[in-house]
Structures are given as structure tokens and as C-alpha cells.
Design a protein around this motif. Structure first.
Motif, PDB file in Angstrom:
ATOM      1  N   SER A 121      -4.061 -20.761 -42.706  1.00 26.59           N
ATOM      2  CA  SER A 121      -4.593 -21.585 -41.786  1.00 26.59           C
ATOM      3  C   SER A 121      -5.903 -20.146 -41.166  1.00 26.59           C
ATOM      4  O   SER A 121      -6.799 -20.677 -40.816  1.00 26.59           O
ATOM      5  CB  SER A 121      -3.775 -21.878 -40.730  1.00 26.59           C
ATOM      6  N   ALA A 122      -5.442 -19.137 -41.083  1.00 30.81           N
ATOM      7  CA  ALA A 122      -6.344 -18.275 -40.448  1.00 30.81           C
ATOM      8  C   ALA A 122      -7.329 -17.748 -41.583  1.00 30.81           C
ATOM      9  O   ALA A 122      -8.571 -17.652 -41.118  1.00 30.81           O
ATOM     10  CB  ALA A 122      -5.614 -16.813 -40.074  1.00 30.81           C
ATOM     11  N   TYR A 196       5.536 -17.955 -37.002  1.00 32.50           N
ATOM     12  CA  TYR A 196       4.348 -18.085 -36.134  1.00 32.50           C
ATOM     13  C   TYR A 196       4.378 -17.363 -35.282  1.00 32.50           C
ATOM     14  O   TYR A 196       5.420 -16.837 -34.301  1.00 32.50           O
ATOM     15  CB  TYR A 196       4.156 -19.583 -35.517  1.00 32.50           C
ATOM     16  N   GLY A 199      -1.100 -16.814 -32.910  1.00 35.71           N
ATOM     17  CA  GLY A 199      -2.211 -16.767 -33.089  1.00 35.71           C
ATOM     18  C   GLY A 199      -3.050 -15.151 -32.867  1.00 35.71           C
ATOM     19  O   GLY A 199      -3.959 -14.874 -33.159  1.00 35.71           O
ATOM     20  N   THR A 200      -1.967 -14.182 -32.833  1.00 33.07           N
ATOM     21  CA  THR A 200      -2.211 -12.722 -32.843  1.00 33.07           C
ATOM     22  C   THR A 200      -2.794 -12.547 -34.193  1.00 33.07           C
ATOM     23  O   THR A 200      -3.753 -11.603 -34.255  1.00 33.07           O
ATOM     24  CB  THR A 200      -0.867 -12.015 -32.597  1.00 33.07           C
ATOM     25  N   ALA A 202      -4.575 -14.191 -36.354  1.00 36.22           N
ATOM     26  CA  ALA A 202      -5.838 -14.813 -36.414  1.00 36.22           C
ATOM     27  C   ALA A 202      -6.855 -13.844 -35.800  1.00 36.22           C
ATOM     28  O   ALA A 202      -8.078 -13.728 -36.205  1.00 36.22           O
ATOM     29  CB  ALA A 202      -6.057 -16.345 -36.265  1.00 36.22           C
ATOM     30  N   HIS A 203      -6.401 -13.624 -34.651  1.00 37.34           N
ATOM     31  CA  HIS A 203      -7.301 -12.884 -33.610  1.00 37.34           C
ATOM     32  C   HIS A 203      -7.694 -11.410 -34.144  1.00 37.34           C
ATOM     33  O   HIS A 203      -8.834 -10.993 -34.274  1.00 37.34           O
ATOM     34  CB  HIS A 203      -6.694 -12.637 -32.192  1.00 37.34           C
ATOM     35  N   THR A 232     -11.984 -17.551 -30.849  1.00 39.38           N
ATOM     36  CA  THR A 232     -10.663 -17.957 -29.945  1.00 39.38           C
ATOM     37  C   THR A 232     -10.616 -19.405 -30.022  1.00 39.38           C
ATOM     38  O   THR A 232      -9.521 -19.915 -30.145  1.00 39.38           O
ATOM     39  CB  THR A 232     -11.147 -17.545 -28.565  1.00 39.38           C
ATOM     40  N   VAL A 235      -8.765 -20.054 -33.300  1.00 42.03           N
ATOM     41  CA  VAL A 235      -7.531 -19.822 -33.300  1.00 42.03           C
ATOM     42  C   VAL A 235      -6.445 -20.916 -32.390  1.00 42.03           C
ATOM     43  O   VAL A 235      -5.438 -21.107 -32.878  1.00 42.03           O
ATOM     44  CB  VAL A 235      -7.208 -18.357 -32.428  1.00 42.03           C
ATOM     45  N   ASP A 236      -7.099 -21.437 -31.230  1.00 43.04           N
ATOM     46  CA  ASP A 236      -6.647 -22.493 -30.668  1.00 43.04           C
ATOM     47  C   ASP A 236      -6.332 -23.671 -31.507  1.00 43.04           C
ATOM     48  O   ASP A 236      -5.159 -24.373 -31.237  1.00 43.04           O
ATOM     49  CB  ASP A 236      -7.471 -23.232 -29.561  1.00 43.04           C
ATOM     50  N   LEU A 238      -5.190 -23.515 -34.309  1.00 38.58           N
ATOM     51  CA  LEU A 238      -3.979 -23.042 -35.437  1.00 38.58           C
ATOM     52  C   LEU A 238      -2.564 -23.310 -34.613  1.00 38.58           C
ATOM     53  O   LEU A 238      -1.814 -23.296 -35.483  1.00 38.58           O
ATOM     54  CB  LEU A 238      -4.139 -21.599 -35.605  1.00 38.58           C
ATOM     55  N   ALA A 239      -2.562 -23.487 -33.327  1.00 34.80           N
ATOM     56  CA  ALA A 239      -1.458 -23.741 -32.673  1.00 34.80           C
ATOM     57  C   ALA A 239      -0.736 -24.597 -33.025  1.00 34.80           C
ATOM     58  O   ALA A 239      -1.252 -25.751 -33.133  1.00 34.80           O
ATOM     59  CB  ALA A 239      -1.454 -23.599 -31.049  1.00 34.80           C
TER      60      ALA A 239
END
Length: 271
Positions: A121-122, A196, A199-200, A202-203, A232, A235-236, A238-239
């Protein structure tokens, strides 16, 4: 000769699986090294019980890899993920053979899996669009271009590596920019333990790409805040969403994230 390096943070249930594969793949003079990345469980003990050398290292995937590199003298280093549950083939043996028989400086292990919420995903929403825009010369590294399974000529690794999950993006880009060649090695189907992380990951991937873009003159520092906001927003997407957690809904969010227009970028002189 090869050193198989396995960074591991709280992977007590799975670390022995990849250690056993690496030991089966090793030849005389090779090493199998697990870097226990400040685990709070029995990772180190399980790794040692399975037959690996164990090095106590700092927290952070890239930091653990840096700790290993300080002690490596072999021509090749083969990095392996410690969350492997099962695979149809011996992953380190396949990477070792591809590196030894090929001409590339960097062998990236591509594979198949069925969970849409993992690192892909990332890769899909952050790494691939940013790399295509900012570092187009990197080219194709497989569908899983941020895979943790890869073999690299030790002389091609630039030190230090980023301390976090941006490390694979850094390796892909830095080796390509230095003229290193890449081969993609297919590893069939791999099952891993998915966790999971909010999102860390991916950031951290996005931050590494922007750091490199600024350092190499691909992005003006003044433009960076716009690109950080773009990351950002991606990344949102991906949650996990409890109301639409199925594969189709997840992929729909990812496609929408990828279609977002890139921010404006002033022309700067490449470094």
C-alpha cells in the motif's frame, strides 16, 4: 561469500523460520546474523536457538541494518525480513543464487501475497509516484520494490542508511544514482505476519524520498511543505476502515490516492 542479515523487532513467533532458511542456504564462509532491534520479547533467544549469530542493536529497521553493516566483510549482504511465516521456496537460497549467477549489483526479491494492507500500500501510493516524479532513472524494481528481501554488493551500500522504514527506498535510489545495476528475482508466494503501524512506515518512506530529493537538487526546500501535505493525504488513505475493510474498498482508496495531482515543483539544478 554472503552475510545474511535479519533485522528483528519483537518477532519471537517467526524469526526462527527465516533463520532456518538462511542456514540451509549458507555455504562455507557465509554468516547468518540476526540483529535484535531492541526487542522486548524472546526474539534474540529464538534466533540463537535456531542457530543464528545474534547482535544486539538499536530500535529502527535501518538502524539495525547499520549495526550489522559495521561488522560485515563479505562481498554480498542479503537482507531478510524476520516476519516470514511461510514460503513456497527457500527465499535466501533463491536470492543467493540470483546474485551469484547474475550481473546485477542489487537483487530485489519480488513476490506474491494476498493481503492488500501491507507494505505494498505504501509502495503503491507513496513510493512509486514520488520516485517516478523525482527520481525517474531508478526504473523498475518489481511490484514489491520496497521488499525486505534483497541481496546487495556490500561495496554499493552508502553509509549510513536511514534509521527507519525509509531504508529500502534509500537503497533503491542511492544505488541507482551511483550507477549500480538491479535484477528482480521472483520469490513465488510469501506469507508474512502483518501488523498495521498507523501509517508510520509510509510517513518514513515519504520523508526519506523528500530528504533525498532536496539533497540531490530534485526539490526546492521551499516547496517541501506542499509535498509533505501530499504524503499525509496519501497516508490517510492507507488507514483501515471498519465500515469498508474488504479488498475492493481498500484498493478503491489506494487508486484514489494515486490519482491525486502532484504538487507544484520549482525547477532546481540536480546535484
Amino acid at each position: 561469500m554472503f552475510t545474511f542479515v535479519i533485522p528483528a523487532y519483537n518477532e519471537e513467533p517467526t524469526v526462527a523460520t527465516i533463520v532456518e532458511q538462511a542456514r540451509a542456504a549458507a555455504r562455507p564462509g557465509d554468516r547468518v546474523l540476526v540483529v535484535d532491534s531492541a526487542s522486548t520479547d524472546g526474539t534474540a533467544e529464538e534466533a540463537a536457538r535456531a542457530g543464528a549469530e545474534v547482535l544486539r542493536g538499536p530500535r529502527g529497521k535501518g538502524a539495525a541494518m547499520n549495526a550489522a553493516l559495521a561488522d560485515i566483510r563479505t562481498e554480498w549482504v542479503c537482507f531478510l525480513d524476520s516476519d516470514l511465516v511461510s514460503s513456497k521456496i527457500n527465499v535466501p537460497a533463491t536470492l543467493r543464487e540470483a546474485a551469484a549467477s547474475g550481473t546485477g549489483d542489487h537483487v530485489v526479491g519480488d513476490y506474491e501475497y494476498d493481503h492488500p494492507g501491507t507494505i505494498l500500500s505504501a509502495t503503491f501510493t507513496i513510493y512509486e509516484p514520488l520516485t517516478a516524479e523525482l527520481f525517474p532513472e531508478v526504473g523498475f524494481h518489481g511490484a514489491n520494490s520496497l521488499t525486505g528481501f534483497r541481496a546487495i554488493r556490500t561495496s554499493r551500500i552508502q553509509h549510513p542508511l536511514p534509521a527507519d522504514f525509509g531504508v529500502e527506498a534509500f537503497l533503491n535510489i542511492s544505488i541507482a544514482l551511483a550507477g549500480g545495476t538491479v535484477d528482480v528475482c521472483h520469490l513465488d508466494i510469501i506469507e508474512s505476519r502483518f501488523r498495521y503501524n498507523g501509517g508510520t512506515m509510509a510517513h518514513e518512506i515519504g520523508r526519506t524520498l523528500l530528504d533525498m530529493a532536496v539533497a540531490h537538487g530534485r526539490l526546492s526546500p521551499g516547496d517541501r511543505p506542499h509535498w509533505e501535505r501530499w504524503i499525509t493525504e496519501g497516508v490517510d488513505a492507507l488507514a483501515p476502515h471498519t465500515a469498508d475493510s474488504g479488498r475492493s474498498a481498500t484498493l478503491a482508496r489506494l487508486f484514489a490516492a494515486v490519482r491525486r495531482p502532484m504538487p507544484f515543483r520549482n525547477q532546481v539544478r540536480p546535484a
